[in-house]
Write a protein that holds these residues in place. Sequence first.
Motif, mmCIF file in Angstrom:
data_model
loop_
_atom_site.group_PDB
_atom_site.id
_atom_site.type_symbol
_atom_site.label_atom_id
_atom_site.label_comp_id
_atom_site.label_asym_id
_atom_site.label_seq_id
_atom_site.Cartn_x
_atom_site.Cartn_y
_atom_site.Cartn_z
ATOM 1 N N ASN A 174 -4.095 0.201 -2.417
ATOM 2 C CA ASN A 174 -3.803 -1.100 -1.812
ATOM 3 C C ASN A 174 -3.786 -2.118 -2.935
ATOM 4 O OD1 ASN A 174 -3.770 -1.547 1.335
ATOM 5 N ND2 ASN A 174 -5.197 0.146 0.940
ATOM 6 N N GLU B 66 -6.349 3.725 -0.474
ATOM 7 C CA GLU B 66 -5.593 3.597 0.774
ATOM 8 C C GLU B 66 -5.971 4.739 1.705
ATOM 9 O OE1 GLU B 66 -4.004 1.934 2.745
ATOM 10 O OE2 GLU B 66 -2.915 3.398 3.957
ATOM 11 N N TRP C 261 0.831 -1.200 0.000
ATOM 12 C CA TRP C 261 0.000 0.000 0.000
ATOM 13 C C TRP C 261 0.868 1.253 0.000
ATOM 14 C CZ3 TRP C 261 0.632 -3.226 4.139
ATOM 15 C CH2 TRP C 261 1.106 -2.684 5.339
ATOM 16 N N THR D 131 -7.319 -2.397 6.255
ATOM 17 C CA THR D 131 -7.887 -2.710 4.940
ATOM 18 C C THR D 131 -8.077 -4.211 4.799
ATOM 19 O OG1 THR D 131 -6.789 -0.807 3.946
ATOM 20 C CG2 THR D 131 -7.476 -2.569 2.451
ATOM 21 N N PHE E 34 -9.476 1.950 7.374
ATOM 22 C CA PHE E 34 -10.204 1.737 6.121
ATOM 23 C C PHE E 34 -11.357 2.719 6.066
ATOM 24 C CE2 PHE E 34 -12.465 -1.134 9.029
ATOM 25 C CZ PHE E 34 -13.790 -0.831 8.766
ATOM 26 N N ASP F 124 -11.593 2.346 0.297
ATOM 27 C CA ASP F 124 -10.651 1.407 0.909
ATOM 28 C C ASP F 124 -11.488 0.486 1.788
ATOM 29 O OD1 ASP F 124 -8.734 0.073 2.331
ATOM 30 O OD2 ASP F 124 -7.758 1.850 3.149
#
Length: 312
Positions: A287, A185, A153, A232, A189, A214
Amino acid sequence: MLELSINEPDQLVKVAHALSSHTRLNIIKLLLNHNNINVNEIGEKLGIPVSTAGVNVKVLEDAGLILTEILPASRGAMKVCKRNFDDVRLILNPIAGYKNKDQVYEIEMPIGHFVDIDVQPTCGIANSTAMIIPEDDPSSFFFPECRTAEIIWFRQGSIEYRFPRSLPRNVDVKTIEFSLELCSEAPNFNNDWPSDITIWINNVEIGTWTSPGDYGDHRGKNNPEWWHDSSTQYGLLKTFRVDKHRSTVDNQKISDVTLQDLKLDGAPFIRFKVGVKQDADNKGGINLFGRGFGDHEQDIIMKVHYETPAEE
């Protein structure tokens, strides 16, 4: 285009069955004008129960005629559908010894096997057992251990891979495509966190896809036990494709870049780069998921569809 021959009966029967229903034909017709539509909307627009829509979507999906993905919704999740082919060709009377000239060269690249990276924090790399590098330390991305990465990420910058161009001589390349699981990202999250993610092939910018967020509303199917629930969890599986006429993401046009622009014959490898540009409207980061994280058990897959020269 999907091409099927009577010499390939199993796939032909599956596709023919999928096309043998007025309901399923209506779903395909609906997707021609409303790509990226969820199952509930299909049921509403066609005047059929959602359960009936779901069953018929599954038949079309199994036949490869449509693609689906699960996206977060205000209440749980929803299955979103999109068409996979514009045309289907059935060859019922092939010449003796017929063989489909269309071939596919496919290779899967582990996400840790990048050849260049230039990123800005927040950033990090983890594999199936632990964090590989100190978080937010871009210089650590060049340690050998990073080749074991299962999730990468970063907030801004890009990462590049080189895929071997191991194709027969004198073939006619019809499409090149890359599929990968990715998302934005955000801190921890955030399902509502847009990011403009750009793709380059052979240093040619083919287009930008805006990731909606995310994702962390459910635990990633492939995530290791040690990965925290507040981080995430998964991304969306996206397919970026270039043919002789345009570039697309999940069959939606993103630019006029064509195969000719990519100059695929110029080197023994094909460059693939993904990143967030400095001038992006939504600098929401990336990500990137490998086999050991997220919802899709795959790394970055390149497919080159080509046609062999006709036999004389």
